[in-house]
Write a protein that holds these residues in place. Structure first.
Motif, short mmCIF file in Angstrom:
data_model
loop_
_atom_site.label_atom_id
_atom_site.label_comp_id
_atom_site.label_asym_id
_atom_site.label_seq_id
_atom_site.Cartn_x
_atom_site.Cartn_y
_atom_site.Cartn_z
N SER A 38 0.83 -1.20 0.00
CA SER A 38 0.00 0.00 0.00
C SER A 38 0.87 1.25 0.00
CB SER A 38 -0.92 0.01 1.22
OG SER A 38 -0.17 0.15 2.42
N THR A 40 0.31 5.38 0.70
CA THR A 40 -0.59 6.44 1.15
C THR A 40 0.04 7.80 0.86
OG1 THR A 40 -1.43 5.02 2.92
CG2 THR A 40 -1.85 7.38 3.10
N GLY A 60 -3.87 3.77 -1.78
CA GLY A 60 -3.17 3.55 -3.03
C GLY A 60 -2.41 2.24 -2.99
N SER A 86 -2.09 6.71 -6.01
CA SER A 86 -3.08 7.00 -4.97
C SER A 86 -4.25 7.74 -5.60
CB SER A 86 -2.48 7.85 -3.85
OG SER A 86 -1.52 7.13 -3.13
N ASP A 100 -6.31 10.29 -10.06
CA ASP A 100 -5.22 9.68 -9.29
C ASP A 100 -3.91 10.40 -9.56
OD1 ASP A 100 -3.43 7.94 -11.32
OD2 ASP A 100 -5.51 7.72 -11.92
N THR A 200 4.80 10.03 0.05
CA THR A 200 4.03 8.85 0.41
C THR A 200 4.61 8.13 1.62
OG1 THR A 200 5.28 7.25 -0.94
CG2 THR A 200 3.53 8.49 -2.05
#
Length: 211
Positions: A38, A40, A60, A86, A100, A200
């Motif tokens: 993942s 983020t 994401g 994301s 996105d 991120t």
């Protein structure tokens, strides 16, 4: 873009599998790894032309692969290729959809491993590199500002903290927490400019094979 990334990851792993295994020994040498997880993306201000607003992002994903070398001690180095994406949840407080913010990057990492003799081996690392592309597909907000904004070849940096476990001969599983940053990229599209930070926090799991 995601499928192109998977193709690059597969090529990296295949290259590692065919690399000169005779140069490696049980303590060090070449390895290859693949991973996913993942990603983020931090909420950020967006500036589109003369308009400034706030973007909030949801969950994401990421996928990637790397070829590395273990120096038969605590140090390793890697060349990696990673895709992140994301979704945009809201723009200026208004719900957004089908938008996105994504990137592909090529990074060189240096890693230091603790507890070399143990089964679980924690490690930390730092990476520097370039984005192959940063891409914002914006389908929210004023119609005049919608479209695809992108730019390539921007400096990126990441920090890595992880732990690995050898579950079979020459095979390891690992988990990592990463931070990745491209500072205030200025993207272009349709004659307009979009500026938005790209930072991120990533949770990564994967497997690695030594050759």
């Amino acid at each position: 873009m995601f499928y192109r990334t998977l193709a690059v990851v597969a090529a990296l792993f295949a290259f590692g599998n065919s690399a000169i295994a005779q140069t490696a020994d049980k303590e060090g040498g070449l390895y290859a790894k693949v991973y996913g997880g993942s990603s983020t993306l931090s909420n950020t201000d967006l500036q589109i032309g003369g308009t400034r607003t706030k973007g909030k992002f949801g969950g994401g994903a990421l996928a990637g692969g790397a070829i590395g070398y273990d120096y038969a001690g605590p140090w390793r180095s890697e060349l990696e290729y990673t895709y992140r994406s994301s979704s945009l949840n809201s723009l200026g407080g208004v719900a957004a959809s089908n938008s996105d913010y994504a990137s592909t990057s090529i990074m060189v990492n240096g890693l230091y491993t603790f507890n070399e003799a143990g089964s679980f081996k924690p490690y930390v690392g730092l990476g520097f590199g370039l984005t192959r592309e940063v891409d914002f597909d914006l389908n929210a907000g004023p119609t005049a500002n919608r479209g695809q904004y992108s730019r390539a070849s921007m400096f990126a940096v990441q920090g890595i903290a992880g732990v690995e476990y050898e579950f079979a001969e020459d095979w390891k599983g690992f988990g990592e927490l990463r931070t990745f940053s491209v500072n205030s990229p200025s993207l272009r599209g349709g004659g307009r400019t979009l500026k938005a930070d790209y930072r991120t926090t990533d949770i990564v799991i994967g497997i690695a094979r030594k050759f």
